[in-house]
Design a protein around this motif. Structure first.
Motif, PDB file in Angstrom:
ATOM      1  N   ILE A 134       0.855  -1.188   0.000  1.00  0.00           N
ATOM      2  CA  ILE A 134       0.000   0.000   0.000  1.00  0.00           C
ATOM      3  C   ILE A 134       0.892   1.240   0.000  1.00  0.00           C
ATOM      4  O   ILE A 134       1.741   1.401   0.879  1.00  0.00           O
ATOM      5  CB  ILE A 134      -0.918   0.023   1.238  1.00  0.00           C
ATOM      6  CG1 ILE A 134      -1.815  -1.228   1.269  1.00  0.00           C
ATOM      7  CG2 ILE A 134      -1.766   1.295   1.263  1.00  0.00           C
ATOM      8  CD1 ILE A 134      -2.591  -1.386   2.563  1.00  0.00           C
ATOM      9  N   ASP A 135       0.701   2.095  -0.984  1.00  0.00           N
ATOM     10  CA  ASP A 135       1.508   3.317  -1.102  1.00  0.00           C
ATOM     11  C   ASP A 135       0.598   4.465  -1.542  1.00  0.00           C
ATOM     12  O   ASP A 135       0.239   4.565  -2.718  1.00  0.00           O
ATOM     13  CB  ASP A 135       2.624   3.111  -2.128  1.00  0.00           C
ATOM     14  CG  ASP A 135       3.452   4.374  -2.359  1.00  0.00           C
ATOM     15  OD1 ASP A 135       3.277   5.339  -1.589  1.00  0.00           O
ATOM     16  OD2 ASP A 135       4.268   4.386  -3.297  1.00  0.00           O
ATOM     17  N   PRO A 136       0.200   5.349  -0.626  1.00  0.00           N
ATOM     18  CA  PRO A 136      -0.687   6.450  -0.999  1.00  0.00           C
ATOM     19  C   PRO A 136       0.019   7.538  -1.804  1.00  0.00           C
ATOM     20  O   PRO A 136      -0.644   8.436  -2.332  1.00  0.00           O
ATOM     21  CB  PRO A 136      -1.158   6.995   0.347  1.00  0.00           C
ATOM     22  CG  PRO A 136      -0.021   6.693   1.274  1.00  0.00           C
ATOM     23  CD  PRO A 136       0.521   5.360   0.811  1.00  0.00           C
ATOM     24  N   THR A 157      -4.741  11.453   1.662  1.00  0.00           N
ATOM     25  CA  THR A 157      -3.818  10.357   1.966  1.00  0.00           C
ATOM     26  C   THR A 157      -4.520   9.288   2.798  1.00  0.00           C
ATOM     27  O   THR A 157      -4.438   8.092   2.493  1.00  0.00           O
ATOM     28  CB  THR A 157      -2.596  10.894   2.736  1.00  0.00           C
ATOM     29  OG1 THR A 157      -1.930  11.877   1.929  1.00  0.00           O
ATOM     30  CG2 THR A 157      -1.624   9.772   3.063  1.00  0.00           C
ATOM     31  N   VAL A 160      -5.965   7.072   9.981  1.00  0.00           N
ATOM     32  CA  VAL A 160      -5.983   5.661   9.586  1.00  0.00           C
ATOM     33  C   VAL A 160      -6.094   4.764  10.821  1.00  0.00           C
ATOM     34  O   VAL A 160      -6.875   3.807  10.846  1.00  0.00           O
ATOM     35  CB  VAL A 160      -4.722   5.309   8.777  1.00  0.00           C
ATOM     36  CG1 VAL A 160      -4.567   3.794   8.625  1.00  0.00           C
ATOM     37  CG2 VAL A 160      -4.771   5.973   7.411  1.00  0.00           C
ATOM     38  N   VAL A 173      -5.302   5.243   1.884  1.00  0.00           N
ATOM     39  CA  VAL A 173      -4.804   4.157   2.728  1.00  0.00           C
ATOM     40  C   VAL A 173      -5.960   3.325   3.274  1.00  0.00           C
ATOM     41  O   VAL A 173      -5.928   2.085   3.238  1.00  0.00           O
ATOM     42  CB  VAL A 173      -3.942   4.712   3.879  1.00  0.00           C
ATOM     43  CG1 VAL A 173      -3.575   3.602   4.866  1.00  0.00           C
ATOM     44  CG2 VAL A 173      -2.678   5.369   3.336  1.00  0.00           C
ATOM     45  N   LEU A 185       2.393  -1.291   4.608  1.00  0.00           N
ATOM     46  CA  LEU A 185       2.034   0.092   4.293  1.00  0.00           C
ATOM     47  C   LEU A 185       3.301   0.927   4.204  1.00  0.00           C
ATOM     48  O   LEU A 185       4.134   0.901   5.108  1.00  0.00           O
ATOM     49  CB  LEU A 185       1.104   0.657   5.372  1.00  0.00           C
ATOM     50  CG  LEU A 185       0.811   2.165   5.313  1.00  0.00           C
ATOM     51  CD1 LEU A 185       0.092   2.528   4.021  1.00  0.00           C
ATOM     52  CD2 LEU A 185      -0.010   2.598   6.525  1.00  0.00           C
ATOM     53  N   MET A 244       4.626   4.792   3.958  1.00  0.00           N
ATOM     54  CA  MET A 244       4.358   6.225   4.033  1.00  0.00           C
ATOM     55  C   MET A 244       5.700   6.933   4.200  1.00  0.00           C
ATOM     56  O   MET A 244       6.753   6.285   4.226  1.00  0.00           O
ATOM     57  CB  MET A 244       3.379   6.542   5.170  1.00  0.00           C
ATOM     58  CG  MET A 244       2.025   5.861   5.009  1.00  0.00           C
ATOM     59  SD  MET A 244       0.816   6.306   6.295  1.00  0.00           S
ATOM     60  CE  MET A 244       0.260   7.881   5.661  1.00  0.00           C
TER      61      MET A 244
END
Length: 215
Positions: free
Chosen positions: A129-131, A142, A175, A146, A159, A161
């Protein structure tokens, strides 16, 4: 059960990393910080070094992200090697701990990078997961990206960030609040929750085959 590992790239940043660490500490969470070596050479070096000591003290893991965030698929192979080896030396000096984990900048993967990592005995620590909050997304955008990705996650995910961005601090808080609420909802429905795992668990799993062989 859904499992989520937290990771942050491009620090240590004297202006923003501390706030991310505060949030993680308040919740008893641990993460991996993939860091660039230049921050221990230029700028507020004393604060960066203090952040490194805090990261280790609070149970997080420091990973190698090269010295200058190099695009390893395009730089000369020897320069690429120097970027990795040099960053590892800087980070190990600052943390007084081994730094065997590596993440290639931009997620750049190509035959030359694979050969380089193999020659250094390294494996790439990827993400799910990469916003891409580094593109200028605000905290709400963002967090929305996510949360949507975690809601669709099946099994374990990593994840990514950036603790160098102010948006990250506020998005991460949102989040984590959503995960709390989602776990309540899932429990009511009799569904497994979302569990945030630490890098210590990931490390233990990686070394398990070796420990089994030694036994």
């Amino acid at each position: 059960e859904t499992e989520l590992a937290l990771s942050f790239d491009d620090g240590p940043d004297p202006d923003t990393t501390g706030a991310v660490l505060d949030l993680l500490r308040a919740r008893g969470l641990r993460a991996v910080f993939f860091q660039v070596g230049w921050r221990l050479r230029r700028g507020d070096v004393a604060t960066a070094q203090a952040i490194e000591r805090r990261i280790v003290r609070e149970g997080h893991i420091v990973g190698n992200h090269t010295i200058n965030h190099a695009q390893l698929c395009s730089v000369d192979p020897e320069l690429g090697r120097a970027e990795i080896v040099g960053a590892r030396a800087l980070l190990e000096q600052a943390t007084a701990m081994p730094v065997p984990w590596f993440r290639t900048p931009y997620g750049a993967r190509c035959p030359r990078v694979e050969r380089l990592l193999a020659g250094l005995g390294l494996q790439h620590f990827h993400w799910d997961i990469d916003p891409q909050e580094w593109r200028g997304l605000g905290p709400k955008q963002t967090a929305h990206k996510v949360i949507g990705a975690i809601a669709r996650l099946d099994g374990r995910g990593v994840l990514l960030m950036h603790d160098t961005k102010f948006a990250t601090r506020f998005a991460l808080a949102e989040v984590l609040r959503w995960i709390d609420a989602e776990n309540v909802r899932r429990k009511k429905r009799g569904r497994p929750g979302i569990r945030i795992i630490g890098p210590d668990q990931v490390a233990a799993e990686q070394i398990a085959p070796t420990l089994g062989w030694l036994r």
